[in-house]
Design a protein around this motif. Structure first.
Motif, PDB file in Angstrom:
ATOM      1  N   CYS A 187       0.808  -1.226   0.000  1.00 34.24           N
ATOM      2  CA  CYS A 187       0.000   0.000   0.000  1.00 34.24           C
ATOM      3  C   CYS A 187       0.838   1.273   0.000  1.00 34.24           C
ATOM      4  CB  CYS A 187      -0.941  -0.004   1.210  1.00 34.24           C
ATOM      5  SG  CYS A 187      -2.276  -1.202   1.098  1.00 34.24           S
ATOM      6  N   ARG A 188       2.027   1.234   0.578  1.00 36.01           N
ATOM      7  CA  ARG A 188       2.819   2.464   0.660  1.00 36.01           C
ATOM      8  C   ARG A 188       3.230   2.969  -0.719  1.00 36.01           C
ATOM      9  NH1 ARG A 188       6.392  -1.653   1.422  1.00 36.01           N
ATOM     10  NH2 ARG A 188       8.451  -1.535   0.439  1.00 36.01           N
ATOM     11  N   GLY A 189       3.153   2.113  -1.724  1.00 32.73           N
ATOM     12  CA  GLY A 189       3.519   2.532  -3.067  1.00 32.73           C
ATOM     13  C   GLY A 189       2.561   3.530  -3.669  1.00 32.73           C
ATOM     14  N   TYR A 190       1.306   3.543  -3.190  1.00 37.90           N
ATOM     15  CA  TYR A 190       0.322   4.450  -3.790  1.00 37.90           C
ATOM     16  C   TYR A 190      -0.596   5.122  -2.766  1.00 37.90           C
ATOM     17  CZ  TYR A 190      -3.293   0.870  -3.136  1.00 37.90           C
ATOM     18  OH  TYR A 190      -4.170  -0.029  -2.586  1.00 37.90           O
ATOM     19  N   MET A 191      -0.416   4.790  -1.482  1.00 39.46           N
ATOM     20  CA  MET A 191      -1.224   5.380  -0.419  1.00 39.46           C
ATOM     21  C   MET A 191      -0.326   5.962   0.666  1.00 39.46           C
ATOM     22  SD  MET A 191      -4.218   2.530   0.223  1.00 39.46           S
ATOM     23  CE  MET A 191      -4.994   3.483   1.538  1.00 39.46           C
ATOM     24  N   HIS A 192      -0.887   6.857   1.445  1.00 37.05           N
ATOM     25  CA  HIS A 192      -0.200   7.350   2.641  1.00 37.05           C
ATOM     26  C   HIS A 192      -0.483   6.341   3.753  1.00 37.05           C
ATOM     27  CE1 HIS A 192       0.695  11.183   0.709  1.00 37.05           C
ATOM     28  NE2 HIS A 192      -0.563  11.246   0.324  1.00 37.05           N
ATOM     29  N   GLU A 193       0.400   5.363   3.861  1.00 39.39           N
ATOM     30  CA  GLU A 193       0.188   4.275   4.809  1.00 39.39           C
ATOM     31  C   GLU A 193       0.636   4.710   6.200  1.00 39.39           C
ATOM     32  OE1 GLU A 193       0.984  -0.551   4.923  1.00 39.39           O
ATOM     33  OE2 GLU A 193       2.043   0.682   3.467  1.00 39.39           O
TER      34      GLU A 193
END
Length: 272
Positions: free
Chosen positions: A227-233
């Motif tokens: 998820c960190r690749g496209y979201m603010h995780e």
């Protein structure tokens, strides 16, 4: 186009079928039986449908369910057999979250008869739609790429050690797709300099393993994105206050560009 209250099928002309099985958030009237609605939606593949909304411009066919994976997971073996023997995973009708938290209130878990009914109601129609699209596309294309879209939080100690690479490509250890297609995608991922792995912790779920038949012209890929690749995780544990984070198109733009390169490359490979 087929558009029911829970199943959407878009018919494209390109040799590309995109499966989106885990973005659903509908709980099918089971809200009162789950420990909480937020918990039942916690492991959703958040915003994947937004991240991949460029696929219509590639001429892809798309099959997507709005039913939550907590109700029934259409990417699991319908027999109940584990896809990863010896490793922790969730089942056809999960009773725990990825983190091991109980999903249902005491005594509210589905029994075998209810699991079978859920399978008939949601699992079977989803797979009938996938098969129908594969059959339709194979009448006009010698090769078809089935691309199964997923995402998962970067760190889930119960499922895997450490931090997951951003790109996790699965081809069932090379059995679900031609090696040339796998290598083409690997080259695109490697060129980004972003962490990636082929057939690591995630080798492909039921969809990839069941439909990937290179000898029959169907080449299946699963892409599991951290998820960190496209979201603010969140750096801390997820909670109703911080998860999911809102979709940020500008933040997601770099990974989206890579994914578009991957799918353009897959279409070109299938046609050539």
């Amino acid at each position: 186009m087929i558009d029911t209250p829970w199943l959407t099928v878009t018919h494209g002309a390109a040799p590309l079928l995109v499966s989106i099985p885990h973005t659903g958030t509908e709980l099918a009237g089971l809200e009162g039986r789950f420990s909480s609605p937020w918990l039942a939606r916690c492991d959703t593949d958040w915003w994947i449908e937004k991240l991949y909304d460029f696929v219509s411009g590639l001429g892809a066919s798309v099959v997507r369910t709005a039913i939550s994976r907590s109700v029934i997971d259409v990417n699991r073996d319908p027999s109940g057999a584990s896809l990863y023997p010896g490793q922790v995973t969730t089942g056809l009708c999960p009773t725990e979250t990825f983190g091991g938290v109980r999903l249902y209130r005491e005594g509210e878990e589905p029994d075998p008869a209810e699991i079978e009914q859920r399978r008939k109601t949601w699992f079977d129609p989803y797979h009938a739609a996938l098969q129908a699209e594969i059959d339709r596309l194979r009448t006009v294309h010698e090769r078809v790429v089935l691309y199964d879209c997923h995402s998962i939080r970067s760190e889930l100690p119960r499922l895997f050690e450490g931090t997951l690479p951003v790109f996790n490509l699965g081809t069932n250890d090379g059995r679900s797709a031609d090696p040339a297609l796998q290598e083409k995608v690997r080259g695109i991922l490697a060129a980004t300099g972003v962490s990636h792995v082929i057939n690591g912790r995630f080798k492909g779920g039921w969809i990839t393993r069941h439909y990937g038949r290179p000898e029959s012209g169907v080449h299946a890929l699963q892409m599991e994105l951290a998820c960190r690749g496209y979201m603010h995780e969140p750096a801390d544990a997820v909670s109703p206050e911080n998860w999911p984070s809102e979709y940020d198109a500008a933040f997601a733009a770099p990974i989206r560009e890579t994914l578009e390169d991957v799918l353009r490359g897959a279409v070109a490979w299938a046609r050539n």
